[in-house]
Write an enzyme that holds these catalytic residues in place. Structure first.
Site, PDB file in Angstrom:
ATOM      1  CE  LYS A 130       4.333  -0.976  -1.424  1.00  0.00           C
ATOM      2  NZ  LYS A 130       3.522  -1.575  -0.353  1.00  0.00           N
ATOM      3  CG  ASP A 170       1.073   1.163  -1.367  1.00  0.00           C
ATOM      4  OD1 ASP A 170       1.166   0.359  -0.428  1.00  0.00           O
ATOM      5  OD2 ASP A 170       1.335   2.380  -1.228  1.00  0.00           O
TER       6      ASP A 170
END
Ligand code: GLU
Length: 449
Positions: A130, A170
């Protein structure tokens, strides 16, 4: 239900808190997984002997970098960029980039940690990672966002690649940002490496259904949970928090399946529309004009805007938190249960606090944790990688069928794993154990990595 943590799990957890001070969201995500693992260590003592848990909780690599950029008035800004490459036992690191002022290492690590198990559950060959930045895209011009993305990629490019690490979107990172990031990657590397990013536009290697995938997938997952109890979305009143990409396509699929979404939100307030949320209006406001949800009530006079409202106070049978972490606390969960909610499906990552999860589980309502329920987004990213690798592109219908099948497989695996480990109906235990065991076995097979 969570199992009592054995002494060794508690020791491991305390060690992780000590080594990662102040990263509260990361601690929360780790604790939730460790609480499920007691019976796994009984079945597989080799995991403990080989310190698999400690290894999984330590990212393989953490990159933190400076992102300087200039705004439209010529003022210089410095943001911080992150990429946490958490685990590559199952495939290249895979996971989104989040641009939001709340981003710091603890947020990226919680997201990366969740991503490992989520990606394992998809059954596709992707590891977990991430990244992101504390950059706030709100109110920025296209040119400012472009300059920021170019600066961000000017450092990130050396760490990523189609076989190494494949970022996507995201919160705060959608098609526009992926386009700027891809353009800069291509320019710096002089390579048209389609598989290096996912969530790309259809003009340059994107996949149909990727935009819809997280929302659609979450609804497919909840539909499977409802089916277990001989129920369906037909005629159900639903609330969907947020009004971004996940929320929008959650609403669309719920409406297609005969349910009715009566409330949505953003960080300023809540819109309640008893007649059912008008999706095109939300899309126009949020996807095209990048406005606030408050303006919905100016367009639909029978809708009500509640400034600073709490969406979880609106009665519903199905709740789909699709905004951000820790948006449902214990009190909110109690309110939902009291108002007759029978199912919760997490479109966002870790939107329910541990107290909230306990309330849902005690009430024995169907509760689908994010790492299972929202896995459709990253799963479709893996399908985009597959299309890129074979220089092919699939139809919408075919891709959606693949997504639906993946979601029903995830549901089945979570359901069966929960039964096997003595916690029937507990999708938290099912998801954590199934995801963990897959990664742990791959790591063991590869020796000390
Ligand atoms: N950000 C999404 C998630 O939380 C998608 C990541 C991706 O497609 O790589 O799973």
């Amino acid at each position: 239900m969570s199992f009592q943590m054995t002494e060794s799990l508690e020791t491991i957890y305390q060690e992780i808190i000590r080594k990662n001070p102040g990263e509260t969201e990361f601690h929360q995500a780790v604790r939730e997984v460790l609480e499920s693992l007691g019976p796994v260590l009984v079945k597989y003592p080799e995991f403990l002997q080989n310190k698999i848990i400690r290894r999984i909780c330590e990212p393989e690599r953490q990159i933190i970098f400076r992102v300087p950029w200039v705004d439209d008035r010529g003022e210089v800004h410095i943001n911080r960029g992150f990429r946490v490459e958490f685990n590559s036992a199952l495939g290249p690191y895979k996971g989104g980039l989040r641009f939001h002022p709340s981003v710091y290492l603890g947020i990226i690590k919680f997201l990366g940690f969740e991503q490992i198990f989520k990606n394992a559950l998809t059954g596709l060959p992707i590891g977990g990672g991430k990244g992101g930045s504390d950059f706030d895209p709100k109110g920025k011009s296209d040119a400012e966002v472009m300059r920021f993305c170019q600066s961000f990629m000017t450092e990130l490019y050396r760490h990523i690649g189609e076989h190494t690490d494949v970022p996507a979107g995201d919160i705060g990172v959608g098609g526009r940002e992926i386009g700027y990031l891809f353009g800069q990657y291509k320019r710096i590397t002089n390579r048209y490496e389609m598989g290096v990013l996912t969530g790309k536009g259809m003009a340059y290697g994107g996949s149909l259904v990727r935009t819809e995938a997280t929302g659609y997938g979450a609804v497919f997952f909840v539909d499977e949970m409802l089916k277990v109890n001989k129920q369906s979305f037909e005629g159900k009143t639903c609330t969907v928090s947020g009004s971004g990409n996940v929320a929008i396509y959650t609403i669309e699929k719920i409406h297609q399946l005969g349910g009715k979404v009566v409330a949505i939100s953003d960080s300023d307030g809540v819109i309640v529309h008893e007649k059912g949320i008008h999706l095109q209006t939300v899309q126009q406001l949020k996807e095209i004009e990048r406005r606030r949800i408050k303006d919905y009530a100016d367009i639909h006079k029978d809708a009500k805007y509640i400034p600073k409202g709490n969406i979880w106070e609106i009665p519903c049978q199905v709740a789909m938190p699709s905004a951000t972490q820790n948006e449902i606390n214990g009190k909110d969960a109690e309110k939902l249960v009291k108002n007759g909610c029978i199912a919760v499906g997490e479109g966002a990552n870790m939107p329910t606090t541990p107290e909230g999860v306990r309330v849902f589980q005690t009430a024995k309502i169907a509760y689908g944790p994010g790492k299972a329920t929202n896995a459709g987004g990253v799963a479709t990213s893996a399908l985009e990688m597959q299309q890129n690798a074979s220089r092919d592109s699939w139809t919408f219908e075919y891709t959606e069928k693949r997504l639906a099948k993946i979601m029903s497989n995830i549901h089945q695996v979570c359901y069966e794993t929960a039964e096997e480990f003595g916690a029937p109906g507990d999708y938290v235990v099912g998801a954590n154990i199934a995801g963990f065991v897959k990664v742990a076995k791959a790591m063991l097979a590869m020796g000390l990595i």
